[in-house]
Write a protein that holds these residues in place. Structure first.
Motif, PDB file in Angstrom:
ATOM      1  N   ALA A   1      39.008  25.534  64.988  1.00  0.00           N
ATOM      2  CA  ALA A   1      40.091  24.625  64.731  1.00  0.00           C
ATOM      3  C   ALA A   1      40.845  24.770  63.350  1.00  0.00           C
ATOM      4  O   ALA A   1      42.059  24.599  63.415  1.00  0.00           O
ATOM      5  CB  ALA A   1      39.536  23.250  64.626  1.00  0.00           C
ATOM      6  N   SER A   2      40.333  25.354  62.381  1.00  0.00           N
ATOM      7  CA  SER A   2      41.003  25.837  61.219  1.00  0.00           C
ATOM      8  C   SER A   2      41.851  26.973  61.392  1.00  0.00           C
ATOM      9  O   SER A   2      42.504  27.451  60.467  1.00  0.00           O
ATOM     10  CB  SER A   2      39.848  25.692  59.759  1.00  0.00           C
ATOM     11  OG  SER A   2      39.346  26.914  60.314  1.00  0.00           O
ATOM     12  N   GLY A   3      41.634  27.745  62.471  1.00  0.00           N
ATOM     13  CA  GLY A   3      42.072  28.885  62.377  1.00  0.00           C
ATOM     14  C   GLY A   3      41.633  30.308  61.779  1.00  0.00           C
ATOM     15  O   GLY A   3      42.122  31.240  61.794  1.00  0.00           O
ATOM     16  N   THR A   4      40.496  29.951  61.258  1.00  0.00           N
ATOM     17  CA  THR A   4      39.894  30.855  60.527  1.00  0.00           C
ATOM     18  C   THR A   4      39.137  31.829  61.107  1.00  0.00           C
ATOM     19  O   THR A   4      39.169  33.081  60.850  1.00  0.00           O
ATOM     20  CB  THR A   4      38.686  30.089  59.627  1.00  0.00           C
ATOM     21  OG1 THR A   4      39.275  29.172  58.525  1.00  0.00           O
ATOM     22  CG2 THR A   4      37.898  31.197  58.517  1.00  0.00           C
ATOM     23  N   LEU A   5      38.686  31.602  62.300  1.00  0.00           N
ATOM     24  CA  LEU A   5      37.816  32.424  63.157  1.00  0.00           C
ATOM     25  C   LEU A   5      38.898  33.676  63.703  1.00  0.00           C
ATOM     26  O   LEU A   5      38.752  34.937  63.441  1.00  0.00           O
ATOM     27  CB  LEU A   5      37.365  31.990  64.549  1.00  0.00           C
ATOM     28  CG  LEU A   5      36.399  32.656  65.461  1.00  0.00           C
ATOM     29  CD1 LEU A   5      35.282  33.229  64.734  1.00  0.00           C
ATOM     30  CD2 LEU A   5      36.168  32.102  66.594  1.00  0.00           C
TER      31      LEU A   5
END
Length: 420
Positions: A107-111
């Motif tokens: 959800a944070s876009g970190t992946l």
């Protein structure tokens, strides 16, 4: 990037391990056995003995390298009790960690940003998720088959004895669901008991711990880091030629924040003892890329600009658990025009290990993650034992070392704030 030449006779080494539940004596034995191998290969003297007393766990090393006698006092900065506490979750709690941690990174876009970097650590992060899901499906399938067998047998007996009716439907349901839940739990417990070979629960707890506060340090860990800071700061007032802090794996980003706080508190620190920082097999982006890791990003930026520290970062592409050749400051998006550190280069496992040794180790990913602390049978310019027990400071040793040309130092993180 250079440092004034400096000889070392007495050194203090602080080793900060990664997410590791094992006792500190493991590191002493590793240093003793691997140091003996490296000394024999490279032709120098190295003697290791246990530290006396009831203080912090450590050992003493005496090196005779380049005709110079050096003594080194080692201290392991332990947080294994915190690690063990975070690994004590039940099976349902671990699956909840899986859902929560996956959501945080996705959800944070970190992946998506981590996927741009070398794939090893991302694969290591996805591995426990995939394995735990497969284990759950396997447990449910086995439970379903056992429940189906029990229900089918009961149905056959009741039809033969009484014919169709409410008893048949009720009994079949009970004899399906009762063994279903029991078998599912037993199978999942068996999988967990095998984790010393599979590492799915271990890695899941590791990544859940990193993401648990969206990149901020958990309170218990922050308290321990404050204690580490006091220990290192006290050694800077003692009679040593060099204070060397070694951060391995997750211990690297802990050390970044600890040293940044020390240098903020002592902006006019004397030049002696030299303060040196060695990071090995770092996984900094797993934390620094998260939304609330602003303090870690601020510490990375601060440390990278300092003249009163030498920071060398060593990784290797053969280490599938580290972000190989990724400049932790650069990829976190906090590099400034004043950036000096770290010096990033590769340990070059495929060249510094003989063909036979490399063939033996190349698929042992967790063992290779610790290779930085071990002997190389074809050493080049990286030698952990000369760094820790040799006569040169880290800055002098690598004063003329160029960074690896294939290092990654472009900004990748979505989150680059250094303040809340």
């Amino acid at each position: 990037m250079s440092a004034a030449p400096m000889q070392v006779r007495r050194r203090k080494v602080f080793y900060i391990p990664g997410y590791d539940p094992f006792p500190a004596r493991r590191y002493r034995e590793l240093y003793r056995t691997e140091g003996a191998k490296q000394a024999e290969i490279s032709g120098y003297g190295l003697h290791v003995e246990a530290a006396a007393g009831d203080g912090p766990y450590g050992w003493h090393a005496s090196g005779l390298i380049d005709d110079t006698r050096v003594t080194a006092d080692f201290e392991v900065l332990l947080w294994s009790d915190i690690v063990r506490g975070s690994m004590s979750n039940s099976i349902p709690a671990t699956y909840w960690q899986l859902i929560r941690t996956s959501w945080i990174y996705i959800a944070s876009g970190t992946l998506r940003r981590l996927a741009v970097l070398p794939k090893g650590p991302l694969a290591a992060a996805l591995y426990p998720i995939g394995v735990l899901i497969l284990q759950l499906f396997a447990a449910l399938l086995i439970a379903h088959l056992v429940g189906w067998v029990f229900g089918t047998l009961f149905t056959g007996v009741v039809l033969w004895a009484f014919g169709d009716g409410a008893l048949l439907r009720w009994g079949a349901s009970v004899l399906y669901w009762a063994p279903f839940f029991v078998i599912a739990v037993l199978v999942l417990r068996w999988f967990k008991s095998q984790d010393r070979r599979i590492y799915a629960y271990y890695l899941m707890h590791d990544f859940a711990f990193s993401a648990g506060h969206n990149g901020a340090s958990p309170p218990a860990l922050q308290t321990r880091m404050d204690a580490f800071r006091a220990q290192i700061a006290a050694s800077l007032r003692a009679d040593y030629d060099e204070i060397l802090v070694v951060g391995h794996s997750s211990g690297a980003h802990l050390a970044v924040s600890i040293l940044a706080d020390i240098l903020r508190e002592t902006p006019d620190r004397p030049a002696r003892p030299a303060l040196s920082f060695l990071t090995l097999g770092h996984v900094v982006p797993m934390v620094s890329f998260l939304p609330d890791a602003w303090q870690l990003r601020a510490d990375l930026q601060f440390l990278s600009e300092r003249d009163d520290i030498v920071w060398v970062d060593v990784t290797a592409q053969g280490d599938g658990c580290a972000f190989a050749l990724c400049d932790p400051v650069g990829v976190s998006g906090v590099a400034t025009r004043d950036k000096q550190w770290p010096l990033v280069f590769s340990a070059q496992f495929s060249r510094t290990l003989s063909d036979a040794r490399w063939k033996e180790l190349r698929r042992k990913y967790f063992r290779l993650h610790f290779q930085y602390l071990c002997a190389f049978d074809r050493p080049l310019d990286y030698d952990y034992f000369q760094i820790t027990a040799g006569p040169l400071t880290l800055g002098t040793r690598y004063a003329n070392r160029a960074p690896s040309p294939s290092r990654i130092d472009v900004a990748v993180s979505k989150y680059t704030s250094v303040a809340p």
